[in-house]
Scaffold this motif. Structure first.
Motif, PDB file in Angstrom:
ATOM      1  N   ILE A  87       0.842  -1.195   0.000  1.00 53.63           N
ATOM      2  CA  ILE A  87       0.000   0.000   0.000  1.00 53.63           C
ATOM      3  C   ILE A  87       0.879   1.248   0.000  1.00 53.63           C
ATOM      4  CG2 ILE A  87      -1.628   1.354   1.395  1.00 53.63           C
ATOM      5  CD1 ILE A  87      -2.831  -1.392   2.297  1.00 53.63           C
ATOM      6  N   ALA A  88       1.911   1.255   0.835  1.00 52.63           N
ATOM      7  CA  ALA A  88       2.833   2.394   0.893  1.00 52.63           C
ATOM      8  C   ALA A  88       3.479   2.632  -0.468  1.00 52.63           C
ATOM      9  CB  ALA A  88       3.887   2.159   1.965  1.00 52.63           C
ATOM     10  N   ASP A  89       3.937   1.563  -1.098  1.00 51.93           N
ATOM     11  CA  ASP A  89       4.580   1.682  -2.410  1.00 51.93           C
ATOM     12  C   ASP A  89       3.605   2.192  -3.465  1.00 51.93           C
ATOM     13  OD1 ASP A  89       6.946   0.772  -1.318  1.00 51.93           O
ATOM     14  OD2 ASP A  89       6.754  -1.268  -2.138  1.00 51.93           O
ATOM     15  N   GLU A  90       2.408   1.621  -3.491  1.00 46.41           N
ATOM     16  CA  GLU A  90       1.429   2.008  -4.508  1.00 46.41           C
ATOM     17  C   GLU A  90       1.040   3.475  -4.407  1.00 46.41           C
ATOM     18  OE1 GLU A  90      -3.142   1.256  -5.986  1.00 46.41           O
ATOM     19  OE2 GLU A  90      -2.242  -0.213  -4.619  1.00 46.41           O
ATOM     20  N   PHE A  91       0.807   3.944  -3.186  1.00 46.15           N
ATOM     21  CA  PHE A  91       0.324   5.310  -3.011  1.00 46.15           C
ATOM     22  C   PHE A  91       1.441   6.329  -2.809  1.00 46.15           C
ATOM     23  CE2 PHE A  91      -3.415   2.762  -1.996  1.00 46.15           C
ATOM     24  CZ  PHE A  91      -4.375   3.410  -2.763  1.00 46.15           C
ATOM     25  N   GLY A  92       2.676   5.856  -2.725  1.00 46.17           N
ATOM     26  CA  GLY A  92       3.802   6.768  -2.561  1.00 46.17           C
ATOM     27  C   GLY A  92       3.826   7.442  -1.202  1.00 46.17           C
ATOM     28  N   VAL A  93       3.433   6.681  -0.168  1.00 47.99           N
ATOM     29  CA  VAL A  93       3.412   7.209   1.202  1.00 47.99           C
ATOM     30  C   VAL A  93       4.321   6.351   2.079  1.00 47.99           C
ATOM     31  CG1 VAL A  93       1.073   8.160   0.953  1.00 47.99           C
ATOM     32  CG2 VAL A  93       1.370   5.840   1.851  1.00 47.99           C
ATOM     33  N   SER A  94       4.587   6.823   3.292  1.00 45.91           N
ATOM     34  CA  SER A  94       5.411   6.051   4.224  1.00 45.91           C
ATOM     35  C   SER A  94       4.633   4.836   4.731  1.00 45.91           C
ATOM     36  CB  SER A  94       5.818   6.924   5.407  1.00 45.91           C
ATOM     37  OG  SER A  94       4.687   7.213   6.201  1.00 45.91           O
ATOM     38  N   GLN A  95       5.372   3.881   5.265  1.00 47.21           N
ATOM     39  CA  GLN A  95       4.710   2.708   5.837  1.00 47.21           C
ATOM     40  C   GLN A  95       3.858   3.094   7.039  1.00 47.21           C
ATOM     41  OE1 GLN A  95       6.736  -1.030   6.306  1.00 47.21           O
ATOM     42  NE2 GLN A  95       8.050  -0.627   4.542  1.00 47.21           N
ATOM     43  N   SER A  96       4.292   4.088   7.805  1.00 47.42           N
ATOM     44  CA  SER A  96       3.483   4.503   8.958  1.00 47.42           C
ATOM     45  C   SER A  96       2.164   5.116   8.502  1.00 47.42           C
ATOM     46  CB  SER A  96       4.252   5.458   9.872  1.00 47.42           C
ATOM     47  OG  SER A  96       4.579   6.646   9.193  1.00 47.42           O
ATOM     48  N   THR A  97       2.172   5.828   7.377  1.00 40.53           N
ATOM     49  CA  THR A  97       0.924   6.372   6.827  1.00 40.53           C
ATOM     50  C   THR A  97       0.025   5.237   6.356  1.00 40.53           C
ATOM     51  OG1 THR A  97       1.957   8.464   6.198  1.00 40.53           O
ATOM     52  CG2 THR A  97      -0.049   7.849   5.011  1.00 40.53           C
ATOM     53  N   ALA A  98       0.612   4.253   5.682  1.00 42.95           N
ATOM     54  CA  ALA A  98      -0.156   3.097   5.220  1.00 42.95           C
ATOM     55  C   ALA A  98      -0.727   2.322   6.409  1.00 42.95           C
ATOM     56  CB  ALA A  98       0.711   2.196   4.348  1.00 42.95           C
ATOM     57  N   GLU A  99       0.067   2.163   7.469  1.00 43.54           N
ATOM     58  CA  GLU A  99      -0.423   1.481   8.679  1.00 43.54           C
ATOM     59  C   GLU A  99      -1.599   2.230   9.290  1.00 43.54           C
ATOM     60  OE1 GLU A  99       3.028   1.275  11.153  1.00 43.54           O
ATOM     61  OE2 GLU A  99       3.857  -0.437  10.074  1.00 43.54           O
ATOM     62  N   ALA A 100      -1.512   3.562   9.320  1.00 45.22           N
ATOM     63  CA  ALA A 100      -2.609   4.362   9.869  1.00 45.22           C
ATOM     64  C   ALA A 100      -3.873   4.198   9.028  1.00 45.22           C
ATOM     65  CB  ALA A 100      -2.208   5.835   9.950  1.00 45.22           C
ATOM     66  N   ALA A 101      -3.715   4.107   7.712  1.00 42.38           N
ATOM     67  CA  ALA A 101      -4.864   3.906   6.829  1.00 42.38           C
ATOM     68  C   ALA A 101      -5.519   2.552   7.094  1.00 42.38           C
ATOM     69  CB  ALA A 101      -4.436   4.014   5.366  1.00 42.38           C
ATOM     70  N   VAL A 102      -4.706   1.510   7.224  1.00 50.94           N
ATOM     71  CA  VAL A 102      -5.231   0.169   7.488  1.00 50.94           C
ATOM     72  C   VAL A 102      -5.904   0.135   8.860  1.00 50.94           C
ATOM     73  CG1 VAL A 102      -4.572  -2.254   7.850  1.00 50.94           C
ATOM     74  CG2 VAL A 102      -3.638  -0.968   5.912  1.00 50.94           C
ATOM     75  N   ARG A 103      -5.310   0.804   9.845  1.00 48.54           N
ATOM     76  CA  ARG A 103      -5.915   0.882  11.179  1.00 48.54           C
ATOM     77  C   ARG A 103      -7.286   1.570  11.116  1.00 48.54           C
ATOM     78  NH1 ARG A 103      -1.696   2.282  13.651  1.00 48.54           N
ATOM     79  NH2 ARG A 103      -1.844   4.498  13.281  1.00 48.54           N
ATOM     80  N   LEU A 104      -7.391   2.634  10.316  1.00 51.65           N
ATOM     81  CA  LEU A 104      -8.665   3.343  10.163  1.00 51.65           C
ATOM     82  C   LEU A 104      -9.723   2.424   9.542  1.00 51.65           C
ATOM     83  CD1 LEU A 104     -10.169   6.011  10.517  1.00 51.65           C
ATOM     84  CD2 LEU A 104      -9.262   6.729   8.295  1.00 51.65           C
ATOM     85  N   LEU A 105      -9.335   1.616   8.575  1.00 53.91           N
ATOM     86  CA  LEU A 105     -10.275   0.659   7.973  1.00 53.91           C
ATOM     87  C   LEU A 105     -10.775  -0.335   9.019  1.00 53.91           C
ATOM     88  CD1 LEU A 105      -8.384  -0.053   4.643  1.00 53.91           C
ATOM     89  CD2 LEU A 105     -10.457   1.312   4.914  1.00 53.91           C
ATOM     90  N   ARG A 106      -9.873  -0.787   9.909  1.00 58.53           N
ATOM     91  CA  ARG A 106     -10.288  -1.695  10.989  1.00 58.53           C
ATOM     92  C   ARG A 106     -11.255  -0.986  11.934  1.00 58.53           C
ATOM     93  NH1 ARG A 106      -4.836  -3.237  11.359  1.00 58.53           N
ATOM     94  NH2 ARG A 106      -4.631  -2.041  13.274  1.00 58.53           N
ATOM     95  N   GLU A 107     -10.917   0.250  12.309  1.00 59.19           N
ATOM     96  CA  GLU A 107     -11.778   1.006  13.225  1.00 59.19           C
ATOM     97  C   GLU A 107     -13.164   1.234  12.641  1.00 59.19           C
ATOM     98  OE1 GLU A 107      -9.500   4.549  13.969  1.00 59.19           O
ATOM     99  OE2 GLU A 107      -8.070   3.492  15.268  1.00 59.19           O
ATOM    100  N   ARG A 108     -13.244   1.329  11.343  1.00 55.37           N
ATOM    101  CA  ARG A 108     -14.536   1.535  10.668  1.00 55.37           C
ATOM    102  C   ARG A 108     -15.278   0.222  10.441  1.00 55.37           C
ATOM    103  NH1 ARG A 108     -12.614   6.172   6.318  1.00 55.37           N
ATOM    104  NH2 ARG A 108     -12.592   7.865   7.851  1.00 55.37           N
TER     105      ARG A 108
END
Length: 86
Positions: free
Chosen positions: A41-62
């Motif tokens: 996800i980080a590679d595809e979107f050009g973001v850091s792994q911590s940003t990708a982790e936060a995105a995945v965490r948000l999906l879990r929270e939702r």
């Protein structure tokens, strides 16, 4: 990549989560199937792994995904459709 605005006002992790949510809604990532790993996800979107982790965490929270230790993160629900009369 064009799904996120690196210079926009919305936090990157929220933009990445929104893009993945759209893919879940469209059936690209189906219920019961795994989403890509944080690194992918980080590679595809050009973001850091911590940003990708936060995105995945948000999906879990939702309530859209569930992490299974050693296996990955799986889609468990499609996003709610907005009410037609809202």
């Amino acid at each position: 990549m064009g799904e996120i605005d690196l210079d926009g006002p919305e936090p990157l992790f929220e933009q990445v989560a929104a893009a993945i949510t759209r893919r879940i809604a469209a059936g690209t990532y189906q219920v019961g199937r795994r989403i890509p790993a944080v690194r992918a996800i980080a590679d595809e979107f050009g973001v850091s792994q911590s940003t990708a982790e936060a995105a995945v965490r948000l999906l879990r929270e939702r309530g859209l995904t569930r992490a299974t230790h050693g296996r990955g993160t799986f889609v468990i629900a499609k996003p709610e459709e907005p009410a037609a009369d809202a």
